[in-house]
Motif scaffolding. Sequence first.
Motif, PDB file in Angstrom:
ATOM      1  N   LYS A 223       3.821  -5.118 -10.270  1.00 33.45           N
ATOM      2  CA  LYS A 223       2.752  -4.224  -9.806  1.00 33.45           C
ATOM      3  C   LYS A 223       1.645  -4.075 -10.848  1.00 33.45           C
ATOM      4  O   LYS A 223       0.467  -3.946 -10.517  1.00 33.45           O
ATOM      5  N   ILE A 245       5.794   8.969 -12.321  1.00 32.57           N
ATOM      6  CA  ILE A 245       5.924   8.640 -10.896  1.00 32.57           C
ATOM      7  C   ILE A 245       4.561   8.693 -10.210  1.00 32.57           C
ATOM      8  O   ILE A 245       4.181   7.802  -9.439  1.00 32.57           O
ATOM      9  N   GLN A 246       3.801   9.737 -10.512  1.00 30.43           N
ATOM     10  CA  GLN A 246       2.474   9.884  -9.921  1.00 30.43           C
ATOM     11  C   GLN A 246       1.546   8.749 -10.354  1.00 30.43           C
ATOM     12  O   GLN A 246       0.782   8.209  -9.546  1.00 30.43           O
ATOM     13  N   GLU A 249       2.607   5.641  -8.331  1.00 26.55           N
ATOM     14  CA  GLU A 249       2.321   5.769  -6.890  1.00 26.55           C
ATOM     15  C   GLU A 249       0.820   5.706  -6.611  1.00 26.55           C
ATOM     16  O   GLU A 249       0.389   5.153  -5.598  1.00 26.55           O
ATOM     17  N   LYS A 250       0.017   6.262  -7.495  1.00 27.38           N
ATOM     18  CA  LYS A 250      -1.431   6.318  -7.272  1.00 27.38           C
ATOM     19  C   LYS A 250      -2.179   5.223  -8.024  1.00 27.38           C
ATOM     20  O   LYS A 250      -3.408   5.280  -8.142  1.00 27.38           O
ATOM     21  N   ASP A 251      -1.445   4.242  -8.519  1.00 33.97           N
ATOM     22  CA  ASP A 251      -2.047   3.134  -9.268  1.00 33.97           C
ATOM     23  C   ASP A 251      -2.881   3.625 -10.451  1.00 33.97           C
ATOM     24  O   ASP A 251      -3.939   3.072 -10.763  1.00 33.97           O
TER      25      ASP A 251
END
Length: 269
Positions: A223, A245-246, A249-251
Amino acid sequence: MGNQIHSNCETCPVHNVDNLKKLGVNMDSWDFMVALAGNPNTGKSTVFNALTGLRQHTGNWPGKTVIRAEGGFSYANKKYKMVDLPGTYSLLSMSTDEEVARNFILFGKPDVTVIVVDATRLERNLNLVLQILEITDRTVLCLNLMDEAKRHKLVVDDRHLSKKLGIPVIPTSARQKEGIDELLKAIHEVAIGKFVCKPYKLKKASPELKKAIDNLVEKVETKFPGISNARWVALRLLEGDQRMIQAVEKDELMDLISQAEPQEFSDVK
């Protein structure tokens, strides 16, 4: 290994503190980047000033209200840029100071990380030391406030500690400028690869956890191509680090990396 830093003849050219040239803000280029980390109240700023002088870049980290200080010095014909990281007790909590320190060590790719610890509170300080050793192999431990330790009749076996940790351990009393010569030599030898650190690592993970980490590392690297320290990111994700994690998830993970990478100041004070 603990004897390696002390074994060379004291008459060799790089063993004299007079070879230190404090460059202050005159750092248009450098050979090595040094991160300076440690708990609050360990004398970290005194060590920073002893190496770089009082003329430094001072501003804020990108997007943060946390103060950022940089300075430089020349030693043994090499130029070193030093970044003074916020004082922290851990790399695992969610405070802004700790996030800044963690991200720079993770993603800023310092050539050497110097950890300043209080010799009178060594056990408490080792928590941060062990966390940093999980991230980077190129580390020097600055065992500061040795004058206070002696005043309290505390004895620290720096050579035994060096052998256990697998990194140079240098006793200093930065306020008296004691040990700075040896600290410079240790930084230089780690930077050029003369001293190869073999840092202590925590116990190996179970086969099940190792498999989970390896799978997650592969996904993180897919990713975010080119990311360094993907294993640490994977561990933080598995442990439920909400900020990490945020970011995934939000690139936003690459934004964290770009904020941590060395760059010129735009708000020099």
